[in-house]
Design an enzyme around this catalytic site. Structure first.
Site, short mmCIF file in Angstrom:
data_model
loop_
_atom_site.label_atom_id
_atom_site.label_comp_id
_atom_site.label_asym_id
_atom_site.label_seq_id
_atom_site.Cartn_x
_atom_site.Cartn_y
_atom_site.Cartn_z
N GLY A 4 7.01 112.08 -2.45
CA GLY A 4 7.59 113.24 -1.76
C GLY A 4 8.93 113.61 -2.36
N ASN A 5 9.69 114.42 -1.67
CA ASN A 5 11.04 114.77 -2.14
C ASN A 5 11.95 114.99 -0.94
OD1 ASN A 5 11.07 117.72 -1.44
ND2 ASN A 5 9.29 117.70 -2.82
N HIS A 6 13.23 115.22 -1.24
CA HIS A 6 14.23 115.26 -0.18
C HIS A 6 14.39 116.62 0.49
CE1 HIS A 6 15.61 111.23 -0.73
NE2 HIS A 6 15.84 111.41 -2.03
N SER A 7 13.52 117.56 0.24
CA SER A 7 13.70 118.88 0.86
C SER A 7 13.71 118.76 2.38
CB SER A 7 12.54 119.80 0.43
OG SER A 7 12.57 120.96 1.22
N ALA A 40 9.50 123.07 -1.54
CA ALA A 40 9.65 122.23 -2.73
C ALA A 40 8.32 121.51 -2.91
CB ALA A 40 10.78 121.24 -2.53
#
Ligand code: CTP
Length: 403
Positions: free
Chosen positions: A212-215, A280
């Protein structure tokens, strides 16, 4: 949220028995999130006290051109009051005040302010039934409507005279509903459908792990809210986030993976007027998702990744009249890369974030963006809250429809 939220309302009260109802009206305005200032005609003070309306509106109440009790006799500037207002409402509007509005007889602060107002002006008449039907009253209504003022018709019912008929000032709740409906019908994105993507996507590795990512999703949620505030109906397709939104104009579709976001976007794109891709989206996903939790065994472990489908690119290929806005997060050759993305994804506008700008990016409440349109016109913006960036983006959308 009421469309009156944040609006500056100037309430003019004239001298009729219905003036007592303005206490409730002011309360309803304040409850809706509006800022209220009240101007009273001298006669109206016999029906409701300035202290009541001042307490409820949380502002001083004005009724004359200067404050008599004040030794310095401070001038109450009708022009400033008029220019402050987003909208003015005269309620109750008595036959006397209405006739002064028609002729421009500005012998009190209320009429002088009315004549100075550039904002929309509404009036809610209140008088006895025969006065309400009198030809001079009716011709006054017509003249005021021709001036561009908006009439909130009186209601039927028992009147102070003991008679029953048309002439009662509209109930405060009905006045508020009238204003809300009128303002909503004039919102610039009324009738437009806007699709917004937000948040990260999670790409499963096994049943308990993902890439995943930090969005945070904040930018997309702020865009959705700003669009709804402008009257648009919004489809907000969001990856996993803690954010919540409660707005009857925003339909939230929760998704997890890039593929789910792709499917949801394609299901909702056809009748959209605008699509704004603020999500994102993961660019890669594990090629194989393990059915069982992966046990640690070997010292080294690698995951084979494959590209996700580019949602925005795909929307760019199938778009008809949709106004398509993408984001670009770049760390080098920002403008050139963003221009390439406009062409590659067939966008109308790109919102460029540079990670070289302080205060911009995933973890911040602020963002610094540069707009680049499909003619490659470049417009750098200041560092702002994400809410303000959202408003700037929606202003571009409004510009597209109205310029
Ligand atoms: N986007 C998308 N679907 C993807 C990847 C990105 O819809 N699978 C959208 C994003 O929501 C964003 C825009 O494409 O509006 C740009 O994403 P970005 O990751 O900056 O660019 P990419 O095109 O993925 O290229 P690169 O990562 O090489 O910069």
């Amino acid at each position: 949220m009421s469309v009156l939220n944040g609006k500056k309302i100037l309430l003019g009260v004239s001298g009729g028995i219905a003036a007592y109802k303005t206490a409730s009206l002011v309360r309803l305005f304040i409850k809706a999130g509006a800022h209220v200032q009240v101007i009273m005609t001298p006669a109206s003070k016999d029906f409701v006290t300035p202290l009541t309306l001042s307490t409820l509106s949380k502002n001083p109440v004005y009724s004359s051109f200067f404050n008599e009790e004040d030794q310095d006799a401070v001038w109450n500037n009708h022009v400033d009051l008029a220019l402050w207002a987003d909208l003015m409402i005269i309620a109750p509007a008595t036959a006397n005040t209405l006739s002064k509005m028609v002729t421009g007889n500005s012998d009190n602060l209320l009429i002088a302010t009315y004549l100075s107002a550039k904002c929309p002006v509404y009036f809610a008449p209140a008088m006895d039934l025969d006065m309400y039907k009198h030809p001079s009253t009716l011709s006054g209504f017509n003249t005021l409507k021709q001036f561009g003022n908006l009439m909130i018709p009186a209601e039927n019912g028992e009147l102070a005279s003991g008679l029953s008929g048309e002439g009662r000032m509209a109930e405060p709740e009905n006045i508020v509903s009238f204003l809300e409906a009128d303002l909503e019908s004039k919102l610039p994105l009324k009738g437009k459908k806007i699709l917004v993507t937000a948040g990260p996507t999670y790409e499963a590795i096994d049943p308990v792990r993902f890439i995943g990512n930090h969005s945070s999703g904040k930018m997309g949620f702020d865009i959705a809210k700003a669009a709804a505030n402008l009257g648009a109906s919004v489809i907000l397709i969001t990856g996993p986030t803690h954010l919540k939104v409660e707005n009857s104009l925003i339909k939230v579709i929760n998704v997890v993976s890039a593929q789910e976001m792709y499917d949801a976007c394609h299901l909702n794109f056809d009748d959209a007027d605008v699509a704004i891709a603020a999500a994102a989206v993961a660019d890669y996903k594990p090629k194989f998702v393990a059915v069982q939790k992966i046990k640690k065994a070997a010292d080294e472990f690698s995951i084979e990744l494959e590209k996700t489908k580019d949602i925005l690119s795909s929307l760019g290929k199938i778009k008809k009249n949709q106004f398509l806005i993408g984001f670009a997060l770049e760390t080098e050759n920002e403008i050139e890369n963003a221009k390439l993305k406009i062409q590659k994804k067939n966008l109308d506008l790109i919102v460029l974030n540079s990670l070289q700008d302080k205060g911009a990016g995933f973890q911040y409440q602020t963002n610094k963006v540069t707009f680049i349109d499909k003619e490659f016109k470049i417009e750098p913006m200041d560092l702002k809250s994400k809410e303000s960036v959202a408003v700037d983006i929606l202003n571009k959308v409004i510009g597209h429809f109205y310029e």
